[in-house]
Design a protein around this motif. Structure first.
Motif, PDB file in Angstrom:
ATOM      1  N   ASP A 102       0.818  -1.236  -0.147  1.00 37.17           N
ATOM      2  CA  ASP A 102      -0.112   0.035   0.031  1.00 37.17           C
ATOM      3  C   ASP A 102       0.729   1.318  -0.028  1.00 37.17           C
ATOM      4  O   ASP A 102       0.507   2.070   0.600  1.00 37.17           O
ATOM      5  N   ASP A 103       2.026   1.111  -0.719  1.00 34.48           N
ATOM      6  CA  ASP A 103       2.927   2.230  -0.803  1.00 34.48           C
ATOM      7  C   ASP A 103       2.044   3.412  -1.645  1.00 34.48           C
ATOM      8  O   ASP A 103       1.132   3.135  -2.500  1.00 34.48           O
ATOM      9  N   HIS A 104       2.351   4.734  -1.429  1.00 34.46           N
ATOM     10  CA  HIS A 104       1.744   5.783  -1.926  1.00 34.46           C
ATOM     11  C   HIS A 104       1.555   5.821  -3.503  1.00 34.46           C
ATOM     12  O   HIS A 104       0.979   6.400  -4.165  1.00 34.46           O
ATOM     13  N   GLY A 163      -3.039   2.718   3.724  1.00 33.41           N
ATOM     14  CA  GLY A 163      -3.701   2.299   4.785  1.00 33.41           C
ATOM     15  C   GLY A 163      -4.369   1.088   4.716  1.00 33.41           C
ATOM     16  O   GLY A 163      -4.718   0.607   5.835  1.00 33.41           O
ATOM     17  N   THR A 164      -4.212   0.352   3.781  1.00 27.65           N
ATOM     18  CA  THR A 164      -4.820  -0.853   3.774  1.00 27.65           C
ATOM     19  C   THR A 164      -4.087  -1.936   4.490  1.00 27.65           C
ATOM     20  O   THR A 164      -4.658  -2.910   5.429  1.00 27.65           O
ATOM     21  N   GLY A 173      -4.821  -1.422   8.187  1.00 28.10           N
ATOM     22  CA  GLY A 173      -6.073  -1.572   8.603  1.00 28.10           C
ATOM     23  C   GLY A 173      -6.472  -3.129   8.378  1.00 28.10           C
ATOM     24  O   GLY A 173      -7.543  -3.448   8.549  1.00 28.10           O
ATOM     25  N   ASN A 174      -5.368  -3.918   8.041  1.00 28.11           N
ATOM     26  CA  ASN A 174      -5.600  -5.322   7.657  1.00 28.11           C
ATOM     27  C   ASN A 174      -6.589  -5.588   6.797  1.00 28.11           C
ATOM     28  O   ASN A 174      -7.683  -6.461   6.937  1.00 28.11           O
ATOM     29  N   GLY A 175      -6.500  -5.022   5.648  1.00 23.30           N
ATOM     30  CA  GLY A 175      -7.591  -5.248   4.452  1.00 23.30           C
ATOM     31  C   GLY A 175      -8.564  -4.078   4.585  1.00 23.30           C
ATOM     32  O   GLY A 175      -8.575  -3.094   5.015  1.00 23.30           O
ATOM     33  N   SER A 224     -12.402  -3.116  -3.493  1.00 25.52           N
ATOM     34  CA  SER A 224     -12.415  -1.996  -2.832  1.00 25.52           C
ATOM     35  C   SER A 224     -11.410  -1.343  -2.362  1.00 25.52           C
ATOM     36  O   SER A 224     -11.311  -0.193  -2.152  1.00 25.52           O
ATOM     37  N   SER A 225     -10.288  -2.091  -1.816  1.00 26.44           N
ATOM     38  CA  SER A 225      -9.047  -1.649  -1.339  1.00 26.44           C
ATOM     39  C   SER A 225      -7.876  -1.413  -2.586  1.00 26.44           C
ATOM     40  O   SER A 225      -6.843  -0.910  -2.230  1.00 26.44           O
TER      41      SER A 225
END
Length: 341
Positions: A299-301, A310-311, A314-316, A322-323
């Motif tokens: 989930d690098d920018h 943030g995925t 947030g653990n998915g 959706s992510s």
């Protein structure tokens, strides 16, 4: 009458699908995992073949550097990669410099061990990526590589789902220098693991020399003196245009090639996605049965990371779209295209 201890055991077995209920007995058998279907891989001619000698094409994802994004390599994310994405292969990317292996060899070797075991448990192949990048001369890390691969091969040599990528992206050095490195490291690996395919990086950031004004002819004319090896090619579709594509097409007819890293963006893995050029590459890879791995499962920018920021923290959620960023949606669809095993 069941004992008190048997009840949780039965529940566990039911959860894992190891006990047939009337419902599960009627369901269709699960498709075999990539490793169950293909077993020990080997290089046959210019292709990658399974244990029956059939040419295959692996498709999957590379982690980002484990020193930064190990939180994206979880049981949940790998479950999704194996079952939702239906990936064949995970590339475990361990940087040597850039706050990686050289700072704590024990910790980073253990992270690779963990990635291997988790992918193995899910029936995927694993590329152990010795991610040397800067400095570009692989000899700088030769002693470290011998130590690392000695331990990896000692522990995992009985597995049938590994590939060893021994030099991620050499740069600023001649092909003969890279070849010399490979011919010193490969015997160390073969002393403990005679069967696992080995992937050798090519000149100019694994572009077969194109990014430094050369082409595939230097490898074709002076191959590494070793068996059961392939040569790596990396591309980023927005930056690497027709000259790279033509070089790859020619090379694949002469030497065994594995695309162990590519992106739909520029060479830094960021910026706009060029899905049209990317599809041209994937069409060529499919036609020539060249295996590929996309950069990157984090989930690098940057736009090249498949998950939204943030995925991982947030653990998915890991399944579905959706992510996922646009590149993630695009590549998930192509990883999960029904295979031809």
């Amino acid at each position: 009458m069941r004992s008190a201890r048997s009840v949780p055991l039965l529940a566990t077995l039911l959860l894992l699908g190891l006990v047939l209920t009337p419902a599960t007995a009627r369901s269709a058998p699960a498709a075999p995992t990539p490793v169950a279907a293909n077993g020990q891989l080997k290089v046959c001619g210019t292709k990658l073949c399974n244990q029956q000698g059939k040419t295959i094409q692996l498709r999957g994802m590379s982690t980002h550097g484990l020193q930064w994004y190990s939180q994206c390599v979880t049981n949940g994310s790998l479950n999704a990669l194996a079952t939702d994405w239906k990936a064949d292969v995970l590339r475990a990317s361990m940087y040597i410099q850039e706050d990686g292996y050289e700072t704590d060899p024990r910790r980073f070797t253990d992270l690779v061990h963990s990635a291997i075991e988790r992918a193995t448990a899910r029936g995927m192949y694993v590329i152990v990526d010795w991610h040397m990048l800067d400095p570009g001369d692989p000899h700088h890390n030769l002693a470290r590589a011998k130590t690392f691969f000695s331990e990896i091969t000692q522990r995992h040599r009985d597995k049938n789902n590994l590939l060893y990528e021994i030099a991620n992206e050499p740069s600023g050095v001649s092909w003969s220098r890279i070849k010399s490195y490979a011919e010193q490291l490969i015997p160390v690996i073969r002393a403990k693991d005679p069967d696992t395919p080995i992937l050798v990086g090519t000149r100019a950031w694994s572009s077969l020399g194109v990014s430094e004004g050369a082409d595939e002819s230097e490898v074709v004319g002076n191959p590494v003196n070793a068996a059961n090896i392939m040569y790596t090619f990396h591309f980023y579709a927005y930056s690497h245009r027709d000259e790279y594509l033509r070089t790859l097409a020619r090379a694949a007819d002469r030497i065994p090639v594995f695309v162990t890293e590519f992106g739909t963006q520029n060479y830094a893995g960021e910026g706009a996605n060029d899905f049209a050029m990317s599809q041209r590459y994937l069409d060529l890879l499919a036609a020539k049965k060249i295996s590929w791995v996309n950069w990157n499962f984090s989930d690098d920018h940057r736009s090249g990371a498949v998950f939204k920021q943030g995925t991982c923290a947030g653990n998915g959620p890991w399944t579905g779209t959706s992510s996922l960023k646009p590149a993630g949606v695009w590549i998930r669809d192509r990883v999960s295209t029904p295979d031809d095993f």
